[in-house]
Design a protein around this motif. Structure first.
Motif, mmCIF file in Angstrom:
data_model
loop_
_atom_site.group_PDB
_atom_site.id
_atom_site.type_symbol
_atom_site.label_atom_id
_atom_site.label_comp_id
_atom_site.label_asym_id
_atom_site.label_seq_id
_atom_site.Cartn_x
_atom_site.Cartn_y
_atom_site.Cartn_z
ATOM 1 N N TYR A 32 0.808 -1.217 0.000
ATOM 2 C CA TYR A 32 0.000 0.000 0.000
ATOM 3 C C TYR A 32 0.846 1.275 0.000
ATOM 4 O O TYR A 32 0.430 2.300 -0.514
ATOM 5 C CB TYR A 32 -0.888 0.043 1.250
ATOM 6 C CG TYR A 32 -1.806 -1.125 1.427
ATOM 7 C CD1 TYR A 32 -2.769 -1.422 0.478
ATOM 8 C CD2 TYR A 32 -1.737 -1.934 2.551
ATOM 9 C CE1 TYR A 32 -3.635 -2.494 0.651
ATOM 10 C CE2 TYR A 32 -2.597 -3.000 2.733
ATOM 11 C CZ TYR A 32 -3.543 -3.276 1.784
ATOM 12 O OH TYR A 32 -4.402 -4.327 1.958
ATOM 13 N N MET A 35 2.232 2.063 -3.784
ATOM 14 C CA MET A 35 1.443 1.860 -5.005
ATOM 15 C C MET A 35 1.442 3.100 -5.884
ATOM 16 O O MET A 35 1.624 3.016 -7.093
ATOM 17 C CB MET A 35 0.012 1.496 -4.638
ATOM 18 C CG MET A 35 -0.111 0.059 -4.211
ATOM 19 S SD MET A 35 -1.824 -0.454 -4.361
ATOM 20 C CE MET A 35 -1.718 -2.009 -3.501
ATOM 21 N N PRO A 49 1.477 0.701 -15.860
ATOM 22 C CA PRO A 49 1.320 -0.081 -14.632
ATOM 23 C C PRO A 49 -0.123 -0.500 -14.405
ATOM 24 O O PRO A 49 -1.051 0.224 -14.765
ATOM 25 C CB PRO A 49 1.737 0.909 -13.552
ATOM 26 C CG PRO A 49 1.387 2.250 -14.111
ATOM 27 C CD PRO A 49 1.485 2.150 -15.620
ATOM 28 N N VAL A 50 -0.312 -1.671 -13.819
ATOM 29 C CA VAL A 50 -1.623 -2.014 -13.287
ATOM 30 C C VAL A 50 -1.407 -2.700 -11.946
ATOM 31 O O VAL A 50 -0.475 -3.480 -11.771
ATOM 32 C CB VAL A 50 -2.449 -2.900 -14.251
ATOM 33 C CG1 VAL A 50 -1.885 -4.293 -14.393
ATOM 34 C CG2 VAL A 50 -3.916 -2.969 -13.800
ATOM 35 N N MET A 51 -2.253 -2.345 -10.978
ATOM 36 C CA MET A 51 -2.240 -2.970 -9.665
ATOM 37 C C MET A 51 -3.507 -3.811 -9.560
ATOM 38 O O MET A 51 -4.615 -3.297 -9.765
ATOM 39 C CB MET A 51 -2.263 -1.906 -8.563
ATOM 40 C CG MET A 51 -0.907 -1.361 -8.173
ATOM 41 S SD MET A 51 -0.081 -0.467 -9.529
ATOM 42 C CE MET A 51 1.487 -0.051 -8.728
ATOM 43 N N ALA A 52 -3.360 -5.098 -9.268
ATOM 44 C CA ALA A 52 -4.529 -5.977 -9.162
ATOM 45 C C ALA A 52 -4.157 -7.142 -8.266
ATOM 46 O O ALA A 52 -3.198 -7.858 -8.535
ATOM 47 C CB ALA A 52 -4.943 -6.483 -10.537
ATOM 48 N N HIS A 53 -4.903 -7.304 -7.187
ATOM 49 C CA HIS A 53 -4.552 -8.302 -6.183
ATOM 50 C C HIS A 53 -5.680 -9.287 -5.888
ATOM 51 O O HIS A 53 -5.524 -10.163 -5.049
ATOM 52 C CB HIS A 53 -4.154 -7.603 -4.879
ATOM 53 C CG HIS A 53 -5.317 -6.900 -4.252
ATOM 54 N ND1 HIS A 53 -5.807 -5.715 -4.744
ATOM 55 C CD2 HIS A 53 -6.117 -7.221 -3.210
ATOM 56 C CE1 HIS A 53 -6.840 -5.342 -4.028
ATOM 57 N NE2 HIS A 53 -7.055 -6.224 -3.092
ATOM 58 N N ALA A 54 -6.831 -9.135 -6.557
ATOM 59 C CA ALA A 54 -7.922 -10.074 -6.290
ATOM 60 C C ALA A 54 -7.536 -11.456 -6.818
ATOM 61 O O ALA A 54 -7.039 -11.584 -7.936
ATOM 62 C CB ALA A 54 -9.211 -9.596 -6.948
ATOM 63 N N ASP A 56 -9.449 -13.547 -7.862
ATOM 64 C CA ASP A 56 -10.296 -13.814 -9.029
ATOM 65 C C ASP A 56 -9.793 -13.216 -10.332
ATOM 66 O O ASP A 56 -10.324 -13.526 -11.391
ATOM 67 C CB ASP A 56 -11.724 -13.277 -8.780
ATOM 68 C CG ASP A 56 -12.481 -14.140 -7.787
ATOM 69 O OD1 ASP A 56 -12.064 -15.282 -7.564
ATOM 70 O OD2 ASP A 56 -13.483 -13.655 -7.231
ATOM 71 N N GLU A 57 -8.827 -12.305 -10.254
ATOM 72 C CA GLU A 57 -8.350 -11.733 -11.521
ATOM 73 C C GLU A 57 -6.833 -11.801 -11.673
ATOM 74 O O GLU A 57 -6.303 -11.396 -12.717
ATOM 75 C CB GLU A 57 -8.840 -10.290 -11.706
ATOM 76 C CG GLU A 57 -8.193 -9.251 -10.806
ATOM 77 C CD GLU A 57 -8.620 -7.810 -11.186
ATOM 78 O OE1 GLU A 57 -9.169 -7.575 -12.268
ATOM 79 O OE2 GLU A 57 -8.388 -6.912 -10.349
ATOM 80 N N ASP A 60 -5.686 -13.777 -14.779
ATOM 81 C CA ASP A 60 -6.090 -13.108 -16.024
ATOM 82 C C ASP A 60 -5.232 -11.880 -16.292
ATOM 83 O O ASP A 60 -4.880 -11.600 -17.435
ATOM 84 C CB ASP A 60 -7.564 -12.698 -15.955
ATOM 85 C CG ASP A 60 -8.504 -13.897 -15.998
ATOM 86 O OD1 ASP A 60 -8.210 -14.843 -16.754
ATOM 87 O OD2 ASP A 60 -9.520 -13.878 -15.287
ATOM 88 N N MET A 61 -4.926 -11.137 -15.231
ATOM 89 C CA MET A 61 -4.130 -9.928 -15.438
ATOM 90 C C MET A 61 -2.716 -10.296 -15.863
ATOM 91 O O MET A 61 -2.127 -9.632 -16.731
ATOM 92 C CB MET A 61 -4.131 -9.075 -14.160
ATOM 93 C CG MET A 61 -3.717 -7.638 -14.371
ATOM 94 S SD MET A 61 -4.838 -6.695 -15.477
ATOM 95 C CE MET A 61 -6.034 -6.024 -14.295
ATOM 96 N N TRP A 79 -3.821 -11.477 0.156
ATOM 97 C CA TRP A 79 -2.829 -10.991 -0.804
ATOM 98 C C TRP A 79 -1.809 -12.086 -1.109
ATOM 99 O O TRP A 79 -1.374 -12.243 -2.258
ATOM 100 C CB TRP A 79 -2.152 -9.733 -0.263
ATOM 101 C CG TRP A 79 -3.038 -8.530 -0.300
ATOM 102 C CD1 TRP A 79 -4.183 -8.322 0.429
ATOM 103 C CD2 TRP A 79 -2.885 -7.383 -1.135
ATOM 104 N NE1 TRP A 79 -4.729 -7.107 0.100
ATOM 105 C CE2 TRP A 79 -3.957 -6.507 -0.836
ATOM 106 C CE3 TRP A 79 -1.936 -6.987 -2.083
ATOM 107 C CZ2 TRP A 79 -4.103 -5.266 -1.480
ATOM 108 C CZ3 TRP A 79 -2.074 -5.750 -2.715
ATOM 109 C CH2 TRP A 79 -3.156 -4.914 -2.409
#
Lengths: 280, 280, 280
Positions: A32, A35, A49-54, A56-57, A60-61, A79
């Motif tokens: 955090y 970021m 940049p992309v931040m993605a921590h689910a 569920d994705e 895919d990311m 996480w």
């Protein structure tokens, strides 16, 4: 040819131009605290940049990314689960993985988590400070929170051991940076002491390593080039900064406009002279 | 009267003064990357930001807020649950809702989540880049992480469809911004290319739209005014910025001191000329 | 001796030098909005920040820290659990605890959570704005989001009651800051109005209080010294700032290079003159 001779201003510049023209998507599962600053550093150098921590994705990311950067700075169980998922997806799709073991050695939970991660999937590049790298390699080092209590040079043996064990490039950053790739080592002398007074610049170096690994298939060079560019941007920023606040902003400006000439003028690379390496 | 004729410097200035004097509370359920920068942008323009995502307080916080801003940039299940709760509370209390579908189209999870949100409660304003708006309207667009792979103009048909479906204002931002309200469209030409190199400025525009929607009951005007003020602040900031780092800071300074004269001098508004609109 | 006479430039400077030389580890469980800015403020003053909120490592991290700072700005259940664990560990190991009750009074969940925290473990220092302190003491105040709707002076009675109840130092910040320690009060007059337009500067003051409490065993002095240094850094920053964006950066620079002379020249301390205190 000595490993250090491979790190040249021309090679670095080729990667900078590739990042700027290809704008690789760098998928970060990071802490955090950094970021915003790492997203800005990636944008400034020309990456996306992309931040993605689910959970569920995460996979895919990774599937549309040029690199994955995993940073354990502010851990919690969900996480960590996403980190495992993303690292497996990256391995399966040959997406380079940069691991930043922030604070490894500071608490048992943090050390255990990062050991579990590397036991599950070997990263392509590990970037940490001396204490963190020693905690990964030996499980004996102690870390003072997230700041190193060791010099980078004293971590070269640990980095070598870790590099062999994972078949990964290990970058130990500090006053001098050391890149270890199996038995090969390079020492990088750029940077400025004021950079240690800005939070997350180590994390920024890890994120930049991801951007460079997305465009350069040689991870040792990608890591070296990223660290040199970040450190030279820091030097240039320090010339006009009044302190750590303005340094942080100027560093983003310099990542954005750093030139081939500035890199050629300032590049400080040498064969490593400590640890297990032979004298240069 | 043409829709574009409604966007005037005087009207924008009235809203700026209303935000400064009323300091509306803007409740944000937003992503980790931009929390600091959007809070600062809201404070700079004169609003009062609050970030609150706990399911246990989402409805209560909406109850004292002048607007709700929901941003899906760094999703996870508990946050999505709070978004639903907050959006329902906002609908029930007639609090305007701004939805920012960050990265819609990049992963199935993200696209599905935002479709669920708008099926549950229609937002007042949707603000996204072209790829995101197309992903919301057609479920066929693909998004490169969180950066658009489409021009705003190519998303006007999708925005029109989405606007009719939700009875909402849809703002598509890019090199040129387009505000779509049913069959009406306005094109806004302010801004600076360097703004794309700072993370979260799109999110900032969504947050500012919330502040303006809290003081202006016409959501099409609120969105247009917010986007113009943000874009002009960006232009003014770019004149003294050396890069994306300093741009970000100067933009906050200019949001804080932007004047009626600066808005009048720089405002670039026109009837939309692409998509389904008739020639101006 | 009057309480106000204890706050001297020499005493403040001794603490600044102790922070710079000892670099105490300050463990923060804080909100997402300010993590970057408070980490940078702690680094700028010379401390070593760490952010760690996992229940599995909260107690271990407290065990190596010089102070714990708990900030409820962006609550959720897992974080609250970690706050309880960390505060108990800090109490058991005599690590000073700073509590920042961000937004207490704004929602029942927030107010209830912070009441539960202080009922479980009494903090060493509580730092909040007037509304927040009144919500903690009386459970009757209302808070507008996270911004105070009250003046600091009107919260002195509440602060005194809270200080006695918890046997803690209570710092109420606003245009004037008041430090309350049982029946003793000090009023601090440094600061600049523009600081209210930067998000999280109150949180920064709490974090700095943690750094000072790690090196000074007298919590009333630690809190007063931290607030003075932060406020003077803000004054110095405002002299060269063009708005809230540049203020934030210059403030970090000034925390980094503030001098004994600057503190001596600017220190504004007096006996409190409102609430339950006797006339000075």
């Amino acid at each position: 040819m000595q490993e250090s001779a491979r790190v040249t201003a021309d090679g670095i510049w080729t990667d900078v131009e590739a990042v700027r023209s290809q704008a690789p998507l760098v998928h970060n599962i990071t802490n955090y605290v950094v970021m915003n600053s790492t997203a800005n550093a990636l944008l400034a150098i020309g990456a996306s940049p992309v931040m993605a921590h689910a959970v569920d994705e995460a996979a895919d990311m990774v599937g549309i990314a040029g690199a994955l950067v995993v940073n354990i700075g502010t851990l919690s169980p969900h996480w960590v689960e996403a980190m495992h998922v993303a690292m497996r997806a990256a391995r399966d799709r040959s997406v380079p993985i940069v691991l930043d073991p922030v604070g490894a050695g500071a608490t048992p939970y943090r050390t255990r988590t990062v050991h579990d991660l590397i036991a599950d999937v070997a990263p392509t590049i590990v970037r940490g400070n001396a204490s963190e790298i020693m905690a990964l390699a030996t499980a004996e080092a102690t870390t003072k929170g997230v700041d190193s209590s060791e010099e980078a040079s004293s971590a070269v043996d640990a980095a070598t051991q870790l590099s062999r064990q994972l078949d990964a490039v290990v970058a130990v950053t500090g006053a001098t940076d050391v890149i270890v790739d199996g038995d090969n080592q390079v020492q990088l002398g750029n940077g400025h002491p004021l950079m240690a007074r800005v939070t997350g610049l180590g994390c920024t170096m890890s994120a930049l390593s991801g951007a460079f690994a997305a465009v350069n298939p040689d991870p040792a060079l990608a890591a070296a080039h990223a660290l040199v560019v970040g450190a030279i941007a820091g030097e240039l920023a320090a010339e006009h900064a009044e302190g750590p606040g303005t340094l942080q902003l100027h560093l983003l400006d310099r990542l954005h406009d750093v030139s081939c000439e500035q890199i050629a003028d300032r590049l400080r690379v040498s064969a490593a002279t400590s640890g297990t390496s032979a004298p240069a």
